[in-house]
Design a protein around this motif. Structure first.
Motif, PDB file in Angstrom:
ATOM      1  N   GLN B  76      68.179  44.811  33.804  1.00  0.00           N
ATOM      2  CA  GLN B  76      69.569  45.219  33.578  1.00  0.00           C
ATOM      3  C   GLN B  76      69.623  46.614  32.955  1.00  0.00           C
ATOM      4  OE1 GLN B  76      71.914  46.422  30.792  1.00  0.00           O
ATOM      5  NE2 GLN B  76      70.951  44.664  29.808  1.00  0.00           N
ATOM      6  N   ARG B 154      82.315  38.790  33.990  1.00  0.00           N
ATOM      7  CA  ARG B 154      81.182  37.926  33.673  1.00  0.00           C
ATOM      8  C   ARG B 154      80.145  37.896  34.789  1.00  0.00           C
ATOM      9  NH1 ARG B 154      85.656  35.528  32.941  1.00  0.00           N
ATOM     10  NH2 ARG B 154      86.579  35.807  30.902  1.00  0.00           N
ATOM     11  N   THR B 155      79.931  39.070  35.392  1.00  0.00           N
ATOM     12  CA  THR B 155      78.853  39.197  36.361  1.00  0.00           C
ATOM     13  C   THR B 155      78.071  40.453  35.989  1.00  0.00           C
ATOM     14  OG1 THR B 155      80.200  40.555  37.805  1.00  0.00           O
ATOM     15  CG2 THR B 155      80.200  38.190  38.243  1.00  0.00           C
ATOM     16  N   LEU B 156      76.916  40.629  36.618  1.00  0.00           N
ATOM     17  CA  LEU B 156      76.098  41.806  36.337  1.00  0.00           C
ATOM     18  C   LEU B 156      76.858  43.110  36.617  1.00  0.00           C
ATOM     19  CD1 LEU B 156      73.358  42.753  35.346  1.00  0.00           C
ATOM     20  CD2 LEU B 156      72.568  42.743  37.711  1.00  0.00           C
ATOM     21  N   VAL B 159      78.863  44.185  33.661  1.00  0.00           N
ATOM     22  CA  VAL B 159      78.020  44.701  32.580  1.00  0.00           C
ATOM     23  C   VAL B 159      77.581  46.135  32.894  1.00  0.00           C
ATOM     24  CG1 VAL B 159      75.766  44.456  31.472  1.00  0.00           C
ATOM     25  CG2 VAL B 159      77.203  42.449  31.822  1.00  0.00           C
ATOM     26  N   ILE B 231      77.460  42.447  26.575  1.00  0.00           N
ATOM     27  CA  ILE B 231      76.832  41.302  27.234  1.00  0.00           C
ATOM     28  C   ILE B 231      77.604  40.030  26.923  1.00  0.00           C
ATOM     29  CG2 ILE B 231      74.711  39.930  27.375  1.00  0.00           C
ATOM     30  CD1 ILE B 231      74.222  42.652  28.457  1.00  0.00           C
ATOM     31  N   GLY B 235      79.414  39.964  30.149  1.00  0.00           N
ATOM     32  CA  GLY B 235      78.337  39.299  30.866  1.00  0.00           C
ATOM     33  C   GLY B 235      78.563  37.807  30.983  1.00  0.00           C
ATOM     34  N   ILE B 239      74.516  35.730  31.399  1.00  0.00           N
ATOM     35  CA  ILE B 239      73.684  36.922  31.215  1.00  0.00           C
ATOM     36  C   ILE B 239      73.390  37.062  29.724  1.00  0.00           C
ATOM     37  CG2 ILE B 239      73.600  39.435  31.452  1.00  0.00           C
ATOM     38  CD1 ILE B 239      75.390  39.192  33.868  1.00  0.00           C
ATOM     39  N   THR B 241      70.721  39.216  26.662  1.00  0.00           N
ATOM     40  CA  THR B 241      69.649  40.158  26.328  1.00  0.00           C
ATOM     41  C   THR B 241      68.895  39.572  25.150  1.00  0.00           C
ATOM     42  OG1 THR B 241      71.137  41.311  24.838  1.00  0.00           O
ATOM     43  CG2 THR B 241      70.897  42.243  27.044  1.00  0.00           C
TER      44      THR B 241
END
Lengths: 348, 566
Positions: B76, B154-156, B159, B231, B235, B239, B241
């Motif tokens: 990411q 709320r998806t990549l 982000v 995130i 995210g 997702i 980190t």
């Protein structure tokens, strides 16, 4: 610069005026949602010759973590805002001293979940489901009444919940489903959540995100059912612009035996600098004057049965007749395993 | 050249000892306020591990699904860095090449995302990308069909977009600054000698830009790798980190061993990236005749140039203004309530007072991080190649040390402050100065990185000439270094100022009611239910945006004495 000058001035003033008696200070560590009417607190300060110094520790979990990490030389004298999902951890950490306040006499026994009296119940509220009245009226849909209803085909893509790994309401709702379905027999909580997933439940990380970004009543979102607080509709009515509507724009869905009762506790930290004042403050928090201030300030119910509850609460924030029954010790023992299993079922 | 420089340096006698003493201050600062609290909290986490051995570490790694977590964090961050560079370079280019109306304003505007709380940005993005948002409406218009569900919340991609939004100014500032100081005659010479446009760009300009490109890429990577608020909010639950997992493990699970393990892994990964970067940076830096912007920039001449500038300027402006505009629009109607004296929570102080606190802390943090960052950057600018051996290794270590705040888990450090500053002689808990100190700590890597590329490129012969003509070292700094490096200094100050203005995590842990800042007040407003509180948070964010813009414009307008404005 400004502050260092101020600091210097204070130091000089203290040197220059020997014997200058500073008022006693009582430090209170609370979660950031703590609220009270200033005059109510001022009355306590005046009566006891004390200055109250509040510090906000973040949400309930964060506040407790800070209190545990500062064990021995605590950040404050009094800790408020630990709820029954974290009660076990607070007691295990051995950071509190027992205090059987005389005020406990007016508090129902079922709220006093800590028999050692290290954590005393101040208030309680319920986590349930809120729904958007207008949405259901416009679509001519029947409002769901039970947890099972939420898994019905008509409810597909209508529900938004919070992640129990990062949100207290999310965890409370998960615990309520566990209490309701159990993990034995045909319908378990695991199979229930699998059916919610098939019904396209939306999971977000926090209550704010769920309520303000995804819940349809707040304008932006398109999900008409949200896991929230039973007092939220009353709050919405109170906050509505004049002329106020007769009923709140949102309503409560209180599933039988499946709304979680969240109790918030106060306690005196080990190593408190002002233990006498701390005890007085705990008495004060449980007294009628503070307890009557709780509903409209923090939007929860006072634990003291003698404290007056406003009309608004009685009308629009009903106390569920059968809340979810679950033992705090079971929560502490299983929380991590439940969350892990839930993540596997719903997120993976 | 190297030889005579060394002679002059020896001649003017800026003793290495004095320089080392100079650098001892920032090192000491890092040891007390970064290393020590971190060691204390990690020791608490690893305590149980020491008793139960490696099995506990393995258990913690399994608990957190470490391998998958590490891969997804790094992937990411890498994607975010590439996209941020792609978005930032065209803007850096127009900043370096052209003078156009509104340039300073755009430069300040680009930094504003830095101060915006992620909750607020998240809500701005939600109205843009979420269900019923602008993106869906646009798609509906284009395809002529209603009911398109295009939410990327709320998806990549959400982000990544937010990371570009937050970090693009790092690329614009650092690369744009270095680019605008490149002597245009170098490129022209290449063209005269027969190189095409492309060859002259790749062989000359890009080559000279490498250190600043590497610096900004490394910073963006480090920020995205340890990203937290973006995130959590954009995210969603799928997702994560290392940093969000540290928070979850520490706060919700109270699994301190797992949190400590993750903190160490995060620190090691960022340190490894920084070490690689530091080696590359030292090797790729080239001494240049840095030129003032008066010489390197010009107004667009042809219509095509104007179009290009407008395009490169407008796209980021739109990208910034849409989320920010939705914020400002959303705040209408809540301003009156904001300044009402009743009906607020206990932790509410007047927004005016919070703004003053914010600006005071930001100024203190900017001064402090410059006071620490400038000597550190001077020390690092002397390249290891000239010192060789042990001295070179020491410098490399210091280089990574000064970058460490970037890789440090903010969550762990915040808790480290609670554990570490608990007892005399370091009984600082509750002291107001911890707030600007924490802000300066976060800003320090940015300050050093914005100074370093220019400092290394600065032609030492200018300074040597001044010294030979009798200027004292202080005068050399004042009259040679500072005017030439003005843009870098301004950027450094701007970074420190904005970082402090927007900082939330550390302030929330360290603050007292009377020291509340605007970001903390925003979270206070958000912490209570109700649309009016949400609206107040938006109004406060608008205030924060204005305070930030005003501060940045003031910094931008700061001119070195004399007519030579760089």
């Amino acid at each position: 610069m400004r502050k260092s000058a101020l600091l210097l001035a204070i130091c000089i003033a203290q040197v220059a005026v020997p014997g200058f008696a500073a008022p006693r200070v009582l430090r209170v560590l609370t979660h950031s949602s703590f609220a009270a009417t200033p005059s109510v607190l001022a009355a306590f300060e005046a009566a006891n010759g004390v200055t109250l110094q509040f510090s906000a520790g973040g949400d309930g979990g964060e506040t407790l973590t800070k209190a545990i990490l500062s064990k021995g030389n605590p950040l404050a004298d009094v800790l408020y805002g630990v709820d029954n999902t974290f009660l076990g951890r607070a007691l295990d950490a051995d950071i509190l001293v027992p205090y059987a306040s005389p005020a406990l006499a007016s508090i129902p026994a079922d709220l006093q979940t800590d028999p050692s009296h290290r954590m005393l119940p101040v208030d309680f509220g319920y986590i349930d489901l809120n729904y958007d009245r207008k949405y259901f009226a416009d679509k001519g849909l029947a409002v769901p009444r039970t947890l099972e209803d939420l898994a019905a085909p008509a409810m597909k893509s209508l529900l938004v919940v919070e992640n129990p790994a990062t949100s207290t309401p999310g965890l409370a709702f998960l615990i309520a489903t566990i209490a309701h379905f159990g993990d034995k027999g045909q319908a378990t909580w695991q199979s229930y959540w699998a059916s919610l997933r098939r019904n396209d439940v939306l999971v977000v990380n926090g209550w704010e995100d769920a309520y303000y970004n995804e819940f349809s009543e707040q304008g932006k979102g398109r999900r008409p059912i949200v896991v929230s607080y039973a007092t939220s509709p009353a709050y919405e009515l109170n906050a509505a612009a004049d002329p106020k509507p007769a009923v709140p724009p949102t309503g409560n869905i209180i599933p039988e035996g499946a709304s979680f009762r969240q109790i918030e506790f106060v306690g005196i930290l080990k190593g408190a600098r002002e233990p006498d004042l701390a005890r007085k403050f705990v008495d004060f928090m449980l007294s009628e004057s503070f307890q009557a201030d709780i509903p409209m300030q923090m939007w929860v119910y006072p634990s003291n049965a003698k404290a007056a509850v406003p009309e608004l609460f009685r009308k629009f924030a009903p106390v569920p007749s059968t809340p979810a029954a679950i033992d705090p010790a079971a929560i502490e023992a299983n929380r991590d395993a439940w969350i892990k299993a839930w993540s596997q079922i719903v997120l993976k | 050249m190297v030889a005579d420089r060394a002679q002059v340096r020896a001649g003017i006698g800026t003793a290495a000892g004095a320089r080392a003493a100079f650098a001892a201050v920032p090192v000491l600062f890092l040891v007390i306020f970064l290393i020590y609290p971190l060691v204390r909290i990690l020791a608490l986490g690893f305590g149980p591990i020491a008793q139960t051995g490696l099995g506990a570490i393995r258990q913690a790694a399994v608990d957190t699904d470490l391998g998958r977590l590490l891969l997804s964090s790094a992937g990411q961050a890498l994607l975010s860095t590439i996209l941020t560079l792609a978005a930032g370079l065209p803007v850096a280019w127009i900043f370096a090449t052209y003078r156009f109306p509104g340039k300073e304003l755009l430069r300040a505007l680009l930094m504003i995302p830095f101060v915006l709380p992620t909750v607020v940005v998240g809500s701005g993005f939600a109205s843009l990308l979420g269900s019923g948002g602008l993106l869906e409406k646009l798609a509906g218009l284009l395809t002529g069909s209603a009911g398109i569900h295009l939410s990327i919340m709320r998806t990549l991609p959400a982000v990544l977009l937010a990371h570009v939004f937050y970090n693009v100014s790092i690329v614009v500032r650092i690369v744009g600054g270095a680019w605008s100081a490149i002597d245009p005659r170098l490129g022209e010479a290449a063209r005269v000698l027969g190189a095409g446009r492309r060859a002259s760009f790749f062989r000359v300009t890009l080559r000279l830009l490498l250190p600043s490109l590497a610096a900004s890429a490394m910073l963006v990577f480090a920020f995205c790798f340890s990203s937290f608020g973006v995130i959590l909010i954009l995210g969603g639950p799928r997702i994560s980190t290392l940093e969000t997992e540290i928070y979850r493990q520490a706060v919700y699970m109270f699994n301190l061993p797992a949190a400590a393990l993750l903190s160490v892994v995060q620190l090691l990964v960022t340190a490894a990236v920084m070490f690689g970067y530091s080696r590359f940076q030292a090797r790729s830096s080239t001494i240049q005749n840095l030129k003032p912007q008066r010489v390197t920039t010009h107004a667009p001449r042809k219509a095509a140039e104007w179009l290009l500038v407008a395009l490169c300027g407008l796209i980021p402006t739109i990208g910034l203004l849409v989320p920010m505009g939705s914020l400002i629009l959303g705040s209408f109607g809540y301003w009156k309530n904001l300044f009402a004296t009743t009906g607020h929570s206990l932790f509410w102080i007047s927004p005016g007072l919070a703004a003053i606190n914010s600006l005071a802390f930001a100024t203190e943090a900017a001064l402090l991080s410059l006071a620490l960052g400038v000597p550190a950057a001077y020390l690092l600018a002397h390249r290891p190649s000239r010192h060789g051996g042990a001295a070179g290794a020491a410098l490399s270590t210091l280089d990574v040390l000064f970058l460490l705040p970037l890789g440090t888990s903010a969550v762990s450090l915040g808790f480290g402050f609670i554990v570490g500053f608990n007892s005399p002689p370091l009984n600082f808990r509750g002291a107001w100065f911890l707030i600007p100190v924490a802000h300066a700590l976060v800003a320090l890597p940015l300050v050093i990185r914005s100074l370093l590329p220019s400092l290394r490129a600065l032609n030492p012969r200018l300074r040597d000439a001044a010294s030979v003509l009798g200027a004292s070292p202080g005068r050399v700094r004042r009259e040679i270094d500072f005017p030439i490096l003005r843009r870098a200094f301004v950027s450094a100050a701007a970074f420190a100022f904005t970082v402090s203005l927007g900082e939330f995590g550390a302030t929330a842990i360290l603050t007292r009611p009377e020291l509340v800042t605007l970001p903390v007040l925003i979270y206070t407003a958000l912490g209570r239910p109700g649309a009016s509180n949400q609206g107040q948070a938006l109004a406060l964010s608008t205030m924060l945006t204005l305070a930030c813009a005003a501060g940045l414009l003031a910094i931008e307008r700061f001119r070195a004495p004399g007519p030579e404005a760089f």
